[in-house]
Design an enzyme around this catalytic site. Structure first.
Site, PDB file in Angstrom:
ATOM      1  CB  CYS A 183       0.433  17.733  10.146  1.00  0.00           C
ATOM      2  SG  CYS A 183       1.562  17.507   8.533  1.00  0.00           S
ATOM      3  CG  HIS A 197       3.857  11.602  16.971  1.00  0.00           C
ATOM      4  ND1 HIS A 197       4.753  12.576  17.700  1.00  0.00           N
ATOM      5  CD2 HIS A 197       2.873  12.261  16.361  1.00  0.00           C
ATOM      6  CE1 HIS A 197       4.386  13.737  17.260  1.00  0.00           C
ATOM      7  NE2 HIS A 197       3.093  13.723  16.623  1.00  0.00           N
TER       8      HIS A 197
END
Length: 312
Positions: A251, A218
């Protein structure tokens, strides 16, 4: 529509699985709340484009990530299409698992951290405490017949702690997999990984008997390295790659984290290398262009920017 010239690359696997995170990781950091109906339609379009594995949403506390407060509503809108072993949802703890089980999901993902600082900021716990929190989650999920994935964040660098020792990452990965998880996703949360670092981590995990057949990667594209790092992982035998349609994502707990590897960029590269993905690029491009319109801004994906004008 233009397409890459196909020159088969024998150093890559013949086929990969794309683990599509656009509907969850891609949208979770959007400041404007995306309606549940739009999220459900996004997932339907992604599936129609050939993406078999789609992470749909997250059962986190809505105060943490308001964008995903509508998890149950999204799954209700999708019906059976939003459930099953190829439609995982993120759960942070047993309360999240309870909600996921009530919604009838068939797969979950937990998210740990390789560093103490991020564990505190993301989970309000130490690394040790977070692993103990996940223990009953994984046990109950497996007892219910669910497939379980473990994300590990900050595998390649941390904005507060700096470089993260490889063995520190391996230790956390091993402890999470020992809980009984089916798959491990290595997260380059702030996009600082480089090719040699990726290779070294995969080699170290192999030495701990966590093989590439149980690993997904990822990568974030902060420094433009996501695709090159993915190719290194694939040449090491990894066949599961996380990516986000249109390059959406970031994020909420690490401001330096920019978008994920764009699914279109990955598919273009794989097509050119003769690697099967099962994805129809033209349909995916239309889906990402549609979502960019919903969000009111251009897609960060290089392939979307290059090819969308030709498909209008």
């Amino acid at each position: 529509m233009r397409a890459p010239q196909v020159e088969a690359d024998p150093t890559l696997p013949p086929q990969i699985t794309i683990y599509e995170v656009g509907a969850r990781d891609g949208l979770q950091n959007e400041k404007t709340v995306v309606p549940a109906e739009v999220k459900a339609e996004f997932i339907r379009r992604l599936a129609a484009a050939g993406l078999a594995t789609i992470e749909t949403t997250s059962f986190v506390n809505p105060q943490w990530v308001p964008q995903l407060a509508d998890a149950s509503e999204v799954l209700d809108l999708l019906g059976d299409e939003g459930r099953g072993p190829r439609r995982p949802v993120l759960v942070p703890n047993e309360r999240g698992l309870d909600r996921a089980l009530d919604a009838g999901v068939g797969a979950i993902a937990i998210f740990g951290s390789a560093t103490e600082t991020f564990a505190r900021k993301n989970l309000n716990r130490t690394v040790d405490e977070s692993i103990e929190m996940f223990r009953p989650v994984v046990e109950r999920a497996r007892d219910a017949g669910l497939w379980v994935r473990a994300y590990v964040s900050m595998c390649f660098g941390d904005p507060w702690e700096g470089p993260v020792p490889v063995q520190q990452v391996v230790d956390v990965c091993e402890r999470l997999m020992d809980l009984g998880c089916d798959q491990l996703s290595l997260g380059d949360t702030i996009g600082v990984a480089t090719s040699g670092h990726v290779a070294r981590l995969l080699d170290a995990l192999e030495q701990r008997h966590i093989g590439v057949d149980r690993i997904g990667v990822h990568f974030h594209d902060t420094y433009g390295q996501a695709l090159s790092n993915t190719l290194v992982a694939l040449r090491h035998g990894v066949t599961v790659v996380d990516s986000s349609a249109g390059g959406l994502g970031g994020c909420p707990y690490a401001e330096s984290a920019t978008g994920n590897l764009a699914t279109e960029d990955l598919v273009w590269a794989m097509q050119g290398a003769g690697v099967r993905t099962g994805v129809d690029l033209e349909s995916l491009l239309a889906t990402s262009a549609w979502m960019a319109h919903q969000l009111g801004r251009p897609s960060p994906s290089a392939v979307v920017r290059a090819l969308t004008p030709a498909t209008d």
